[in-house]
Design an enzyme around this catalytic site. Structure first.
Site, PDB file in Angstrom:
ATOM      1  N   ASP A   1      -7.973   4.874   2.240  1.00 13.01           N
ATOM      2  CA  ASP A   1      -6.870   4.554   1.326  1.00 13.01           C
ATOM      3  C   ASP A   1      -7.334   4.490  -0.129  1.00 13.01           C
ATOM      4  O   ASP A   1      -7.127   3.483  -0.822  1.00 13.01           O
ATOM      5  CB  ASP A   1      -6.227   3.214   1.704  1.00 13.01           C
ATOM      6  CG  ASP A   1      -5.877   3.124   3.178  1.00 13.01           C
ATOM      7  OD1 ASP A   1      -5.448   4.142   3.734  1.00 13.01           O
ATOM      8  OD2 ASP A   1      -6.036   2.035   3.759  1.00 13.01           O
TER       9      ASP A   1
ATOM     10  N   GLU B   1       4.666   4.668   3.499  1.00 14.96           N
ATOM     11  CA  GLU B   1       3.792   3.547   3.117  1.00 14.96           C
ATOM     12  C   GLU B   1       2.953   3.962   1.924  1.00 14.96           C
ATOM     13  O   GLU B   1       3.169   5.016   1.319  1.00 14.96           O
ATOM     14  CB  GLU B   1       2.898   3.152   4.299  1.00 14.96           C
ATOM     15  CG  GLU B   1       2.039   4.291   4.815  1.00 14.96           C
ATOM     16  CD  GLU B   1       1.297   3.966   6.101  1.00 14.96           C
ATOM     17  OE1 GLU B   1       1.339   2.789   6.528  1.00 14.96           O
ATOM     18  OE2 GLU B   1       0.663   4.860   6.671  1.00 14.96           O
TER      19      GLU B   1
END
Length: 472
Positions: free
Chosen positions: A17, A180
């Site tokens: 991420d 997301e």
């Protein structure tokens, strides 16, 4: 990589991420670390390709191992002379730390919005002095996902100022699932949310734009696998260079290797939508964004000669200072009590598994009673090492094989040869020990290379010359 071209992935290990920013001529990157301590690594680069670890922003976590919890999907920003990192802890809420210098010191974590299932936050400080915060939702805690919520936020980050507005409900968008990881930007008067969808293994990168920060937003898929072998290319950050070019850094899930990081060229099309990679598909290689020519990679090998542990190392939970010491070019781990299952043992000292075939070696001496060795830990775990019982006999051990007596009571060089597909062959003084072991990913993370020592606290493991040789 040469001075003119690079090959993806540019960070070939588990830097999950990623988010990236530029401050002047310098680029900085951080990544998810879940329950690793220290967490929130800070990486530095001058060209977006060659990276080094310069510190960590988060130094305390949980006292016990909690796979998949902790620090999720951070956002890195520079505002008002300070670096800020916002992240979501799904069991706590939206948190941040800040610092004037990316090398630290960083503030203690501050909770800007408490609650369960609040994940993947990103702030935006607008030109008019207003501040905003967008975040996603974890269904495991909140019961909902696939949507993004926007708050007005106090400019100092102390709190959110409203109940939140649902700005994107992806249940209403055909084909969308698991939206997301939003990153919030403003460009030429338009508000942009870069957000992935579709899941980490098979998903894509979408971009949303609106004239008002509260929407309505229109969307477009701007990066997906297409005809390439890069599955699920998504979740990352947009960054520009001093020359005004645009780039996007994102991850690819590679199972036991974790989430490796790719770099994509990005341009703004005639219709003012971003175009990533090769017309929306990932590139395998491209020219280096800023040809400064200095080769660098995050540290792996360690001679244990520094004043502290190398920045590549982390514990599986909060460490106790009594667990370890550096002395005369050695790492000394106390054989402390704890779970036999290495996946649950806080005192495993680990680093990321390289994303390419390599051989790892370390020399181990076991003083006193206990067990110690080199492990590969994911959803499954295995190790090779030494064990000494109360009777004083020293044996070579591997988790799934019979102990082998050690002829000389001294140092043994243990190791692991990690082949294609993360198939691990353990070694002792150059000889294979037991059958190959298939490394597996952990909870949202890749496997780690770990050093450990276990016992009643009386023994000590002495490690020296930890070496990672990458196959070229």
């Amino acid at each position: 990589m040469t001075d003119r071209t690079y090959r993806n992935p540019v960070l070939n290990a588990d830097w999950s991420d990623p988010d990236v920013i530029r401050v002047g001529d310098d680029f900085y990157l951080t990544a998810s670390t879940f329950t690793k301590v220290p967490g929130l690594p800070i990486l530095h680069s001058r060209d977006l390709v060659n990276w080094t670890i310069i510190g960590h922003a988060y130094t305390r976590g949980h006292d016990d191992v909690r796979p998949g919890c902790g620090v999720w999907a951070p956002s890195l920003r520079h505002h008002d002379g300070r670096f800020w990192i916002f992240w979501g802890d799904p069991d706590v809420g939206v948190c941040w730390v800040s610092a004037e210098d990316p090398r630290g010191p960083w503030t203690e974590p501050h909770i800007v919005k408490p609650g369960l299932g609040l994940i993947d936050p990103c702030p935006l400080w607008d030109e008019d002095g207003q501040a905003y915060l967008v975040h996603g939702w974890a269904k495991s805690r909140a019961g909902v996902n696939n949507r993004l919520t926007l708050h007005r936020m106090a400019p100092d980050g102390s709190t959110v100022l409203d109940e939140g507005t649902l700005v994107i409900d992806a249940d209403l968008l055909p084909g969308y699932r698991t939206l997301e990881g939003p990153k919030l930007y403003k460009r030429d008067g338009m508000y942009w949310i870069f957000a992935p969808a579709g899941g980490v293994e098979q998903g894509w990168q979408s971009v949303f734009r609106a004239e008002s920060i509260f929407g309505p937003y229109e969307d477009r898929i701007v990066l997906e696998q297409g005809g390439t072998d890069v599955n699920g290319p998504h979740q990352g950050g947009w960054v520009d260079t001093p020359s005004g070019e645009h780039w996007f850094m994102h991850f690819q899930d590679r199972g036991p290797y974790g989430r490796v990081v790719h770099l994509q060229p990005m341009v703004w099309g005639e219709d003012d939508w971003p175009v990533m990679g090769n017309d929306g598909e990932p590139v395998a290689e491209y020219r280096v964004p800023v040809p400064v020519g200095e080769l660098a990679t995050p540290a792996t090998s360690d001679d244990f000669a520094g004043p502290g542990l190398g920045l590549q190392w982390s514990w599986q939970a909060n460490p106790d200072p009594s667990w370890w010491a550096l002395r005369d070019g050695t790492l000394r781990l106390a054989c402390v009590p704890g779970p036999d299952d290495l996946r649950a043992r806080p005192s495993v000292l680990g680093q990321r598994l390289p994303g390419v075939p390599c051989t790892v070696t370390v020399t181990l001496t076991l003083a006193g009673e206990g067990r110690a060795g080199l492990a590969v830990v994911g959803d499954t775990a295995a190790f090779v090492g030494l064990e000494r019982g109360a009777e004083g006999k020293l044996t070579l051990v591997r988790g799934d094989t019979q102990p082998v007596p050690v002829e000389q009571d001294g140092a043994v060089t243990i190791g692991a040869r990690i082949g294609a597909g993360a198939l691990v062959t353990f070694l002792a003084d150059g000889r294979e020990v037991g059958a190959p072991f298939q490394a597996t990913q952990g909870r949202w993370v890749g496997a780690v290379l770990g050093l450990f020592a276990a016992g009643d606290g009386t023994g000590e493991a002495i490690f020296e010359a930890f070496t990672v040789d990458i196959e070229r």
